[in-house]
Scaffold this motif. Structure first.
Motif, short mmCIF file in Angstrom:
data_model
loop_
_atom_site.label_atom_id
_atom_site.label_comp_id
_atom_site.label_asym_id
_atom_site.label_seq_id
_atom_site.Cartn_x
_atom_site.Cartn_y
_atom_site.Cartn_z
N GLY A 195 30.25 -26.75 33.54
CA GLY A 195 29.41 -25.89 32.71
C GLY A 195 29.85 -24.44 32.61
N ARG A 196 31.04 -24.13 33.08
CA ARG A 196 31.53 -22.73 32.96
C ARG A 196 32.11 -22.48 31.57
N LEU A 197 32.67 -23.52 30.99
CA LEU A 197 33.16 -23.46 29.60
C LEU A 197 32.38 -24.50 28.81
N GLU A 198 32.20 -24.21 27.51
CA GLU A 198 31.52 -25.20 26.66
C GLU A 198 32.52 -26.20 26.08
N GLY A 199 33.78 -25.78 26.02
CA GLY A 199 34.78 -26.68 25.48
C GLY A 199 36.18 -26.27 25.91
N TYR A 200 37.09 -27.22 25.77
CA TYR A 200 38.51 -26.95 26.04
C TYR A 200 39.31 -27.73 25.02
N LEU A 201 40.25 -27.07 24.35
CA LEU A 201 41.05 -27.80 23.37
C LEU A 201 42.51 -27.43 23.51
N GLN A 202 43.36 -28.42 23.30
CA GLN A 202 44.80 -28.13 23.34
C GLN A 202 45.57 -29.18 22.58
N LEU A 203 46.50 -28.68 21.78
CA LEU A 203 47.46 -29.54 21.10
C LEU A 203 48.75 -29.51 21.92
N GLY A 204 49.42 -30.64 22.01
CA GLY A 204 50.68 -30.67 22.75
C GLY A 204 50.44 -30.82 24.24
N LEU A 205 49.46 -31.64 24.56
CA LEU A 205 49.08 -31.83 25.96
C LEU A 205 49.36 -33.28 26.34
N SER A 206 49.87 -33.49 27.54
CA SER A 206 50.15 -34.87 27.93
C SER A 206 49.01 -35.44 28.75
N PHE A 207 48.97 -36.77 28.80
CA PHE A 207 47.82 -37.43 29.44
C PHE A 207 47.67 -37.05 30.92
N TYR A 208 48.81 -36.78 31.60
CA TYR A 208 48.71 -36.49 33.03
C TYR A 208 48.06 -35.14 33.31
#
Ligand code: IPD
Length: 253
Positions: A195-208
């Protein structure tokens, strides 16, 4: 026999201490795919320590590690390990990095453990059993309004990806309370879970980078998808984690 979760928790905490104690004595820094994609001798040793311990307890399981050359494509009963998420922060003596251990069954993250040794915070979750931070149950925030939301991101490293994300960044910076890049996707997703951030987004991110976080966010009442809205999978190259209340998709068109 001890459960996978309890063994993963112990090993993440032990290796977290090891990593933290070596932050000022890194011996080797090597580039991987580019001059900004780095690995240290500590990443490699930490990964070996994790795999050694987990494989001695669960010899039937498979192991996928960020620093081992990615040969494995079988996620039927598989541990996914990122020994230091936030390697650039680690090299610069910043405290924002962590040990990430996930256990996947049939490609689905069932256990996620994230240890941030310099922050003194251990996150964990197990499918159907909730998500926790230092033993306390956590849940995502309930904020719906963009102007009250802080959104995390990791900036893409390729020019083409940056150009794709630029309009979304402009929207988020002008409509949300803040846009933050912490330098560790695992930390960003963990912060959505608690609950410290409402969202996180990233392009170019790997599953690990986010496998452990996927379990954490789901168990904390949030959701994680690809930026295009498709269901997250081990083949995803982007992530959008939210508290499931806020609509960040509208900034991505
Ligand atoms: C990196 C971090 C960073 C993200 C990069 C990742 P690493 O992981 O998660 O936040 O922006 O895309 O590669 O290489 O430090 O484990």
């Amino acid at each position: 026999m001890r459960s996978r979760l309890s063994v993963a928790l112990n090993v993440a905490q032990d290796v977290g201490k090891f990593v933290m104690n070596h932050q000022n004595s890194i011996r080797e820094i090597k580039r991987k795919s580019s001059p900004v994609d780095l690995v240290t001798d500590v990443d490699k040793e930490a990964q070996e320590m994790i795999i050694k311990e987990l494989s001695s307890r669960f010899p039937q399981d498979l192991f996928w590690g960020e620093e081992s050359g990615y040969p494995l494509e079988d996620f039927s009963s598989t541990w996914v390990i990122d020994p230091i998420d936030g390697t650039s922060n680690y090299i610069h003596n910043l405290p924002l990095y962590g040990v990430s251990i996930a256990y996947l069954r049939e490609e689905e993250p069932r256990i996620g453990v994230l240890e941030f040794p310099r922050l003194g915070e251990t996150f964990w979750a197990e499918k159907g059993k909730g998500a926790f931070l230092n033993g306390e149950k956590i849940r995502v925030s309930r904020i719906k309004e963009a102007h009250r939301a802080i959104v995390g991101t990791g900036f893409p490293r390729e020019v083409g990806e940056w150009e794709l994300m630029e309009p979304a960044y402009a929207q988020i910076v002008t409509k949300c309370q803040a846009l933050r890049s912490l330098g560790s996707a695992a930390l960003g997703v963990a912060y959505v879970a608690c609950g410290r951030l409402e969202g996180y987004l990233q392009l170019g991110l790997s599953f690990y980078d986010v496998a452990a976080g996927v379990c954490l966010v789901g168990e904390a009442g949030g959701e994680i998808k690809e930026l295009e809205g498709k269901e997250w999978s081990v083949r995803s190259r982007s992530s959008l984690a939210t508290n499931s209340e806020i609509e960040l998709e509208r900034f991505l068109t």
